[in-house]
Design an enzyme around this catalytic site. Structure first.
Site, PDB file in Angstrom:
ATOM      1  N   CYS A 258      52.047  18.102 101.928  1.00  0.00           N
ATOM      2  CA  CYS A 258      53.334  17.335 101.752  1.00  0.00           C
ATOM      3  C   CYS A 258      52.960  16.091 100.831  1.00  0.00           C
ATOM      4  O   CYS A 258      52.142  15.246 101.438  1.00  0.00           O
ATOM      5  CB  CYS A 258      53.996  17.065 102.772  1.00  0.00           C
ATOM      6  SG  CYS A 258      55.730  16.396 102.796  1.00  0.00           S
TER       7      CYS A 258
ATOM      8  N   CYS B 288      57.989  10.634 109.060  1.00  0.00           N
ATOM      9  CA  CYS B 288      58.870  11.029 107.561  1.00  0.00           C
ATOM     10  C   CYS B 288      60.171  11.207 108.124  1.00  0.00           C
ATOM     11  O   CYS B 288      60.661  11.179 109.186  1.00  0.00           O
ATOM     12  CB  CYS B 288      58.188  12.469 107.186  1.00  0.00           C
ATOM     13  SG  CYS B 288      58.762  13.865 108.226  1.00  0.00           S
TER      14      CYS B 288
ATOM     15  N   GLU C 140      46.527  17.316 110.325  1.00  0.00           N
ATOM     16  CA  GLU C 140      47.085  16.329 109.577  1.00  0.00           C
ATOM     17  C   GLU C 140      46.236  15.092 109.652  1.00  0.00           C
ATOM     18  O   GLU C 140      45.818  14.357 108.747  1.00  0.00           O
ATOM     19  CB  GLU C 140      48.637  15.866 109.642  1.00  0.00           C
ATOM     20  CG  GLU C 140      48.995  14.946 108.685  1.00  0.00           C
ATOM     21  CD  GLU C 140      50.289  14.300 109.200  1.00  0.00           C
ATOM     22  OE1 GLU C 140      51.125  15.145 109.185  1.00  0.00           O
ATOM     23  OE2 GLU C 140      50.660  13.155 109.078  1.00  0.00           O
TER      24      GLU C 140
ATOM     25  N   HIS D   9      44.824  17.542 115.274  1.00  0.00           N
ATOM     26  CA  HIS D   9      45.855  18.044 114.555  1.00  0.00           C
ATOM     27  C   HIS D   9      45.198  17.896 113.025  1.00  0.00           C
ATOM     28  O   HIS D   9      44.546  17.050 112.522  1.00  0.00           O
ATOM     29  CB  HIS D   9      47.195  17.319 114.575  1.00  0.00           C
ATOM     30  CG  HIS D   9      48.327  17.877 113.950  1.00  0.00           C
ATOM     31  ND1 HIS D   9      48.497  17.656 112.551  1.00  0.00           N
ATOM     32  CD2 HIS D   9      49.342  18.763 114.350  1.00  0.00           C
ATOM     33  CE1 HIS D   9      49.559  18.257 112.246  1.00  0.00           C
ATOM     34  NE2 HIS D   9      50.049  18.900 113.315  1.00  0.00           N
TER      35      HIS D   9
ATOM     36  N   SER E 107      53.451  23.545 116.276  1.00  0.00           N
ATOM     37  CA  SER E 107      54.320  22.649 115.521  1.00  0.00           C
ATOM     38  C   SER E 107      54.284  21.369 116.089  1.00  0.00           C
ATOM     39  O   SER E 107      55.248  21.164 117.242  1.00  0.00           O
ATOM     40  CB  SER E 107      55.491  23.343 115.091  1.00  0.00           C
ATOM     41  OG  SER E 107      56.592  22.160 114.771  1.00  0.00           O
ATOM     42  N   SER E 108      53.743  20.277 115.584  1.00  0.00           N
ATOM     43  CA  SER E 108      53.920  18.923 116.248  1.00  0.00           C
ATOM     44  C   SER E 108      55.529  18.596 116.171  1.00  0.00           C
ATOM     45  O   SER E 108      55.838  18.192 117.273  1.00  0.00           O
ATOM     46  CB  SER E 108      52.962  17.927 115.436  1.00  0.00           C
ATOM     47  OG  SER E 108      53.226  16.784 116.031  1.00  0.00           O
TER      48      SER E 108
ATOM     49  N   SER F 228      59.676  23.480 110.505  1.00  0.00           N
ATOM     50  CA  SER F 228      58.972  24.413 109.671  1.00  0.00           C
ATOM     51  C   SER F 228      59.597  25.649 110.226  1.00  0.00           C
ATOM     52  O   SER F 228      58.861  26.918 109.913  1.00  0.00           O
ATOM     53  CB  SER F 228      57.351  24.644 109.936  1.00  0.00           C
ATOM     54  OG  SER F 228      57.178  24.313 111.419  1.00  0.00           O
TER      55      SER F 228
ATOM     56  N   HIS G 149      49.553  20.158 105.687  1.00  0.00           N
ATOM     57  CA  HIS G 149      49.130  19.081 106.551  1.00  0.00           C
ATOM     58  C   HIS G 149      48.148  18.324 105.819  1.00  0.00           C
ATOM     59  O   HIS G 149      47.579  17.308 106.193  1.00  0.00           O
ATOM     60  CB  HIS G 149      48.482  19.563 107.760  1.00  0.00           C
ATOM     61  CG  HIS G 149      49.536  20.696 108.512  1.00  0.00           C
ATOM     62  ND1 HIS G 149      49.268  22.011 108.134  1.00  0.00           N
ATOM     63  CD2 HIS G 149      50.334  20.782 109.288  1.00  0.00           C
ATOM     64  CE1 HIS G 149      50.230  22.499 108.898  1.00  0.00           C
ATOM     65  NE2 HIS G 149      50.928  21.951 109.356  1.00  0.00           N
TER      66      HIS G 149
ATOM     67  N   THR H 263      52.659  11.915 110.392  1.00  0.00           N
ATOM     68  CA  THR H 263      53.960  12.061 109.979  1.00  0.00           C
ATOM     69  C   THR H 263      55.166  12.577 110.983  1.00  0.00           C
ATOM     70  O   THR H 263      56.173  12.511 110.932  1.00  0.00           O
ATOM     71  CB  THR H 263      54.326  12.673 108.526  1.00  0.00           C
ATOM     72  OG1 THR H 263      53.718  14.138 108.977  1.00  0.00           O
ATOM     73  CG2 THR H 263      53.581  12.011 107.620  1.00  0.00           C
TER      74      THR H 263
HETATM   75  S1  SF4 Z   1      57.642  17.303 108.444  1.00  0.00           S
HETATM   76 FE1  SF4 Z   1      57.794  15.498 106.961  1.00  0.00          FE
HETATM   77  S2  SF4 Z   1      55.557  15.212 106.503  1.00  0.00           S
HETATM   78 FE2  SF4 Z   1      55.823  17.175 107.478  1.00  0.00          FE
HETATM   79  S3  SF4 Z   1      56.122  18.469 105.541  1.00  0.00           S
HETATM   80 FE3  SF4 Z   1      58.252  17.997 106.422  1.00  0.00          FE
HETATM   81  S4  SF4 Z   1      58.706  16.211 104.977  1.00  0.00           S
HETATM   82 FE4  SF4 Z   1      56.568  16.699 104.756  1.00  0.00          FE
END
Ligand code: SF4
Length: 325
Positions: free
Chosen positions: A109, A211, A139, A137, A239-240, A283, A87, A181
């Site tokens: 990331c 993303c 991030e 959050h 987890s968002s 994730s 994050h 993201t």
């Molecule tokens: S969800 Fe998107 S920003 Fe987050 S780790 Fe995965 S690729 Fe990177």
């Protein structure tokens, strides 16, 4: 498994594609793995490296220690090995780590780093920034923490009105926005529309900050959700992106559940329903999806039919020091 059209057989299971691990999560976990191999335990990880309970528990069992504050990392001879989570972290935290002479591996990331770089460039040019994201959050804390001032957080459309009324923006002609993201693509579009109404000269990011993995997983859910009764999202509550998948499915009329693993499947989820779809947050390890599919089979559901075809080929390099050889 071949991609096929959606079927409507009784007790059918539809498996969304793409789902599960993205390139950023793959890289972050590999960094902790390789650091454990190379340096041995303990390895300190600032925040959950990715928001998944099973991933974190596995790494803990192998010697990773997760901390929220760097003050919880001891001063070891040669410097403790510290890994930043996917994050990202603020400039202040980076400065603290440098002062403590930790041996840092950055699992942020690269798509989050891209937003960090953008924030730094904009501030250097004297541009103020609105960040769209979820308060609290990690991030958002990391991205907001790339600037000492001149960056403002909004989450909902009403926050935009409050920001406009606050008088905090010094020069609305020198204003840009960035986003977290892992947001909902549709909710974010509404917040952006409000921003553009309130600040007609606001500049968007050159390339979307939400993303590819977040967008693709949400699109896959959108293609399926209105055609099924129940949508199971495998992922952790923190987890968002997994939470957003559950919301997307629910808005399209499915009963949607976010579960960590097959143990959280409950008969009540399926009473009177026959069409079930399954996806997983960025994730979530695939073995947890396999276990959910096996548990559904045990409840009389059929083999999963794969739906959706967006293929992903994004890969991110590991830090040179952790590469083989
Ligand atoms: S969800 Fe998107 S920003 Fe987050 S780790 Fe995965 S690729 Fe990177």
């Amino acid at each position: 498994m071949q991609a096929s059209p959606i079927t409507f057989q009784p007790k059918s299971v539809i498996l969304a594609n793409p789902r599960g691990f993205c390139a950023g999560v793959d890289r972050a976990i590999a960094i902790v793995d390789r650091a454990l191999e190379k340096f041995g335990a303990p390895i300190y990880v600032r925040h959950e490296v990715v928001h998944n309970k099973h991933v974190v528990d596995d790494l803990k069992s192998r010697g990773a220690i997760f901390v929220e504050e760097l003050k919880d990392v001891p001063d070891l001879p040669g410097g403790a090995v510290v890994i930043y989570s996917a994050h990202g972290v603020s400039k202040a935290l980076q400065a603290e780590a440098a002062e403590r002479k930790f041996r840092i591996f950055d699992a942020t990331c690269p798509l989050v780093t891209k937003v960090h770089v953008e924030v730094a460039k904009l501030r250097k040019a004297g541009t103020e920034i609105v960040m769209i994201g979820h308060e609290g959050h990690p991030e958002v804390e990391g991205t907001m923490g790339q600037a000492n001032e001149g960056i403002y957080l909004v989450e909902h459309e009403e926050d935009v009105a409050n920001l406009a009324a606050s008088g905090k923006i010094k020069d609305p002609t020198k204003l840009a926005f960035v986003t977290q993201t892992t947001l909902s693509v549709d909710d974010t579009a509404r917040v952006v529309e409000s921003l553009q109404k309130a600040f007609p000269n606001i500049r968007p990011p050159r390339k979307d900050d939400i993303c590819y993995a977040t967008t693709n997983r949400q699109n896959a859910v959108k293609d399926i959700a209105s055609k099924v009764d129940v949508f199971i999202v495998v992922g952790s509550k923190a987890s968002s992106n997994a939470n957003r998948l559950r919301e997307v499915a629910e808005r399209l009329g499915a009963r949607a559940y976010l579960i960590d693993d097959a143990n959280e499947l409950d008969q009540a989820m399926f009473v009177d329903f026959s069409k079930v779809a399954v996806t997983a947050g960025a994730s979530t390890p695939e073995h947890l999806v396999d276990e959910v599919l096996a548990a559904l089979k045990g409840r009389g559901f059929g083999d999963a039919v794969l739906v959706g075809g967006e293929s992903e080929s994004v890969e991110f390099r590991l830090p040179t020091e952790l590469l083989d050889g």
